[in-house]
Design a protein around this motif. Sequence first.
Motif, PDB file in Angstrom:
ATOM      1  N   THR A  69      17.641   3.793  52.164  1.00  0.00           N
ATOM      2  CA  THR A  69      18.215   2.585  52.747  1.00  0.00           C
ATOM      3  C   THR A  69      17.137   1.579  53.126  1.00  0.00           C
ATOM      4  O   THR A  69      15.945   1.870  53.102  1.00  0.00           O
ATOM      5  CB  THR A  69      19.024   2.914  54.013  1.00  0.00           C
ATOM      6  OG1 THR A  69      18.114   3.267  55.064  1.00  0.00           O
ATOM      7  CG2 THR A  69      19.981   4.054  53.778  1.00  0.00           C
ATOM      8  N   GLY A  70      17.591   0.380  53.504  1.00  0.00           N
ATOM      9  CA  GLY A  70      16.689  -0.628  54.020  1.00  0.00           C
ATOM     10  C   GLY A  70      16.433  -0.434  55.501  1.00  0.00           C
ATOM     11  O   GLY A  70      17.206   0.241  56.188  1.00  0.00           O
ATOM     12  N   GLY A  71      15.344  -1.045  55.984  1.00  0.00           N
ATOM     13  CA  GLY A  71      15.029  -0.923  57.404  1.00  0.00           C
ATOM     14  C   GLY A  71      13.623  -1.389  57.718  1.00  0.00           C
ATOM     15  O   GLY A  71      13.010  -0.942  58.681  1.00  0.00           O
TER      16      GLY A  71
ATOM     17  N   VAL B 175      18.618   8.889  53.035  1.00  0.00           N
ATOM     18  CA  VAL B 175      17.634   8.741  54.111  1.00  0.00           C
ATOM     19  C   VAL B 175      17.829   7.384  54.776  1.00  0.00           C
ATOM     20  O   VAL B 175      17.441   6.348  54.238  1.00  0.00           O
ATOM     21  CB  VAL B 175      16.191   8.873  53.594  1.00  0.00           C
ATOM     22  CG1 VAL B 175      15.218   8.920  54.776  1.00  0.00           C
ATOM     23  CG2 VAL B 175      16.026  10.124  52.731  1.00  0.00           C
ATOM     24  N   GLN B 176      18.473   7.410  55.935  1.00  0.00           N
ATOM     25  CA  GLN B 176      18.696   6.201  56.708  1.00  0.00           C
ATOM     26  C   GLN B 176      17.507   5.936  57.625  1.00  0.00           C
ATOM     27  O   GLN B 176      16.696   6.833  57.876  1.00  0.00           O
ATOM     28  CB  GLN B 176      19.981   6.324  57.524  1.00  0.00           C
ATOM     29  CG  GLN B 176      21.249   6.400  56.683  1.00  0.00           C
ATOM     30  CD  GLN B 176      22.498   6.430  57.547  1.00  0.00           C
ATOM     31  OE1 GLN B 176      22.515   7.056  58.601  1.00  0.00           O
ATOM     32  NE2 GLN B 176      23.535   5.756  57.100  1.00  0.00           N
ATOM     33  N   LEU B 177      17.424   4.708  58.144  1.00  0.00           N
ATOM     34  CA  LEU B 177      16.311   4.346  59.011  1.00  0.00           C
ATOM     35  C   LEU B 177      16.770   3.966  60.408  1.00  0.00           C
ATOM     36  O   LEU B 177      16.097   3.258  61.142  1.00  0.00           O
ATOM     37  CB  LEU B 177      15.510   3.209  58.366  1.00  0.00           C
ATOM     38  CG  LEU B 177      14.893   3.590  57.014  1.00  0.00           C
ATOM     39  CD1 LEU B 177      14.178   2.399  56.382  1.00  0.00           C
ATOM     40  CD2 LEU B 177      13.949   4.775  57.148  1.00  0.00           C
ATOM     41  N   SER B 178      17.951   4.456  60.754  1.00  0.00           N
ATOM     42  CA  SER B 178      18.512   4.284  62.092  1.00  0.00           C
ATOM     43  C   SER B 178      19.479   5.429  62.342  1.00  0.00           C
ATOM     44  O   SER B 178      20.158   5.884  61.405  1.00  0.00           O
ATOM     45  CB  SER B 178      19.253   2.955  62.208  1.00  0.00           C
ATOM     46  OG  SER B 178      20.027   2.918  63.397  1.00  0.00           O
ATOM     47  N   PRO B 179      19.591   5.913  63.576  1.00  0.00           N
ATOM     48  CA  PRO B 179      20.544   6.986  63.862  1.00  0.00           C
ATOM     49  C   PRO B 179      21.987   6.511  63.980  1.00  0.00           C
ATOM     50  O   PRO B 179      22.904   7.330  64.041  1.00  0.00           O
ATOM     51  CB  PRO B 179      20.047   7.533  65.205  1.00  0.00           C
ATOM     52  CG  PRO B 179      19.411   6.353  65.870  1.00  0.00           C
ATOM     53  CD  PRO B 179      18.757   5.583  64.752  1.00  0.00           C
ATOM     54  N   VAL B 180      22.200   5.184  64.011  1.00  0.00           N
ATOM     55  CA  VAL B 180      23.563   4.647  64.126  1.00  0.00           C
ATOM     56  C   VAL B 180      24.376   5.029  62.894  1.00  0.00           C
ATOM     57  O   VAL B 180      23.934   4.833  61.773  1.00  0.00           O
ATOM     58  CB  VAL B 180      23.538   3.121  64.314  1.00  0.00           C
ATOM     59  CG1 VAL B 180      24.942   2.539  64.215  1.00  0.00           C
ATOM     60  CG2 VAL B 180      22.923   2.772  65.658  1.00  0.00           C
ATOM     61  N   SER B 181      25.547   5.583  63.116  1.00  0.00           N
ATOM     62  CA  SER B 181      26.488   6.133  62.130  1.00  0.00           C
ATOM     63  C   SER B 181      26.068   7.518  61.663  1.00  0.00           C
ATOM     64  O   SER B 181      26.793   8.172  60.915  1.00  0.00           O
ATOM     65  CB  SER B 181      26.683   5.220  60.909  1.00  0.00           C
ATOM     66  OG  SER B 181      25.715   5.458  59.897  1.00  0.00           O
ATOM     67  N   HIS B 182      24.900   7.979  62.135  1.00  0.00           N
ATOM     68  CA  HIS B 182      24.445   9.329  61.797  1.00  0.00           C
ATOM     69  C   HIS B 182      24.722  10.296  62.945  1.00  0.00           C
ATOM     70  O   HIS B 182      25.258  11.384  62.739  1.00  0.00           O
ATOM     71  CB  HIS B 182      22.947   9.306  61.484  1.00  0.00           C
ATOM     72  CG  HIS B 182      22.353  10.650  61.191  1.00  0.00           C
ATOM     73  ND1 HIS B 182      21.699  11.385  62.155  1.00  0.00           N
ATOM     74  CD2 HIS B 182      22.325  11.388  60.060  1.00  0.00           C
ATOM     75  CE1 HIS B 182      21.285  12.529  61.615  1.00  0.00           C
ATOM     76  NE2 HIS B 182      21.650  12.554  60.358  1.00  0.00           N
TER      77      HIS B 182
ATOM     78  N   GLY C 152      22.681  -6.289  70.802  1.00  0.00           N
ATOM     79  CA  GLY C 152      22.326  -6.933  69.543  1.00  0.00           C
ATOM     80  C   GLY C 152      21.787  -5.952  68.525  1.00  0.00           C
ATOM     81  O   GLY C 152      22.151  -6.012  67.339  1.00  0.00           O
ATOM     82  N   GLU C 153      20.949  -5.042  68.977  1.00  0.00           N
ATOM     83  CA  GLU C 153      20.398  -4.033  68.067  1.00  0.00           C
ATOM     84  C   GLU C 153      21.503  -3.126  67.541  1.00  0.00           C
ATOM     85  O   GLU C 153      21.542  -2.788  66.358  1.00  0.00           O
ATOM     86  CB  GLU C 153      19.340  -3.200  68.791  1.00  0.00           C
ATOM     87  CG  GLU C 153      18.681  -2.156  67.890  1.00  0.00           C
ATOM     88  CD  GLU C 153      17.734  -1.234  68.639  1.00  0.00           C
ATOM     89  OE1 GLU C 153      17.121  -0.380  67.977  1.00  0.00           O
ATOM     90  OE2 GLU C 153      17.628  -1.354  69.878  1.00  0.00           O
TER      91      GLU C 153
ATOM     92  N   GLY D 109      14.373  -0.091  67.889  1.00  0.00           N
ATOM     93  CA  GLY D 109      14.183  -1.447  68.378  1.00  0.00           C
ATOM     94  C   GLY D 109      13.936  -2.465  67.276  1.00  0.00           C
ATOM     95  O   GLY D 109      13.523  -2.123  66.169  1.00  0.00           O
ATOM     96  N   PHE D 110      14.188  -3.736  67.600  1.00  0.00           N
ATOM     97  CA  PHE D 110      14.026  -4.817  66.626  1.00  0.00           C
ATOM     98  C   PHE D 110      12.594  -4.904  66.097  1.00  0.00           C
ATOM     99  O   PHE D 110      12.360  -5.116  64.919  1.00  0.00           O
ATOM    100  CB  PHE D 110      14.410  -6.160  67.256  1.00  0.00           C
ATOM    101  CG  PHE D 110      15.883  -6.355  67.447  1.00  0.00           C
ATOM    102  CD1 PHE D 110      16.747  -6.363  66.358  1.00  0.00           C
ATOM    103  CD2 PHE D 110      16.416  -6.536  68.712  1.00  0.00           C
ATOM    104  CE1 PHE D 110      18.113  -6.550  66.521  1.00  0.00           C
ATOM    105  CE2 PHE D 110      17.785  -6.730  68.892  1.00  0.00           C
ATOM    106  CZ  PHE D 110      18.625  -6.725  67.801  1.00  0.00           C
TER     107      PHE D 110
END
Length: 295
Positions: free
Chosen positions: A8-10, A185-192, A205-206, A264-265
């Motif tokens: 994924t992107g990130g 391979v995601q780059l955030s734990p959101v939805s994981h 916002g994040e 974080g952003f």
Amino acid sequence: MKKALVLTGGGSRGSFQIGVWKYLAQQNWKPDIICGTSVGAINAVGIGSGMDVSKLIRLWTTHNRRKMYRLNLLPFLAYLFSSKPIKPLLDTRPLQSAIAKYVDFKTLHKSETKVVISAVNIHTGKPSFFENLQIELEHVLASSAMPILFPWHKIGGVPHWDGGIMANTPLLPALEFGAQEIIVVQLSPVSHTPQPFPKTFAGTGEHVLEQFLAGSYQSTLLAKQHTDMPLPPLTEEYRKKYSNKKGTSTQPNIITLAPSKMLGFKSLINFSLPQARALIEEGYKTAHMQLKPFI
């Protein structure tokens, strides 16, 4: 069984994916197809062009921010408060040079591993997918061109920018390829993994941004009536739920790996050595912990 790796992107969090790949390479797990968006596209073409793990790590740990992009603040502000076409905030020519230096596009064109990367056609607002023989430097740059921050790039005379806008998790090409074992391979734990309710403006916002980036993945799973489950061996409950009359699984085995916490952003454009090393190590440990029973 066809295998797929989906990256994924990130932004500069992409070093996490290199840690995961380090573990997969040590286990001699070889994907038949690699799908990447944004920084995931950079990593995908790097792996697909034959770059070994040590070279990929060197790319991530020897290029700090100044070697990846330069701040273009004054021209950006001048155009921001005028009616002229906007100028991007960051000059990414150093990043372009690094990709051109490290990626062997001729080898990528001949690779037996299928590589698919995505970008968004700015005119139509639709995602475009490009495969090995099509992929050149401009395709990689377009896929990783975060709007406003990075400059867009023309492909065949048509302006494109970051594929993450429409398909940050390019799962669909892997499904259409017929992959039955898919590592995302995601780059955030959101939805994981479940996340606490955000309490601050910045945290909200994040959270919204991460949910937006995860949207394409969840939408594809829903549309295909798939779910991300552990790799084989399958549980009995899983077999009953997703087996056809012959007793074989009707959906691929999908496992998702992700960082353990919100980053974080700032982490999106933080090409610092400490972050790169920390995320490579976390990616490796995460893959070892979650994939060891299966690979």
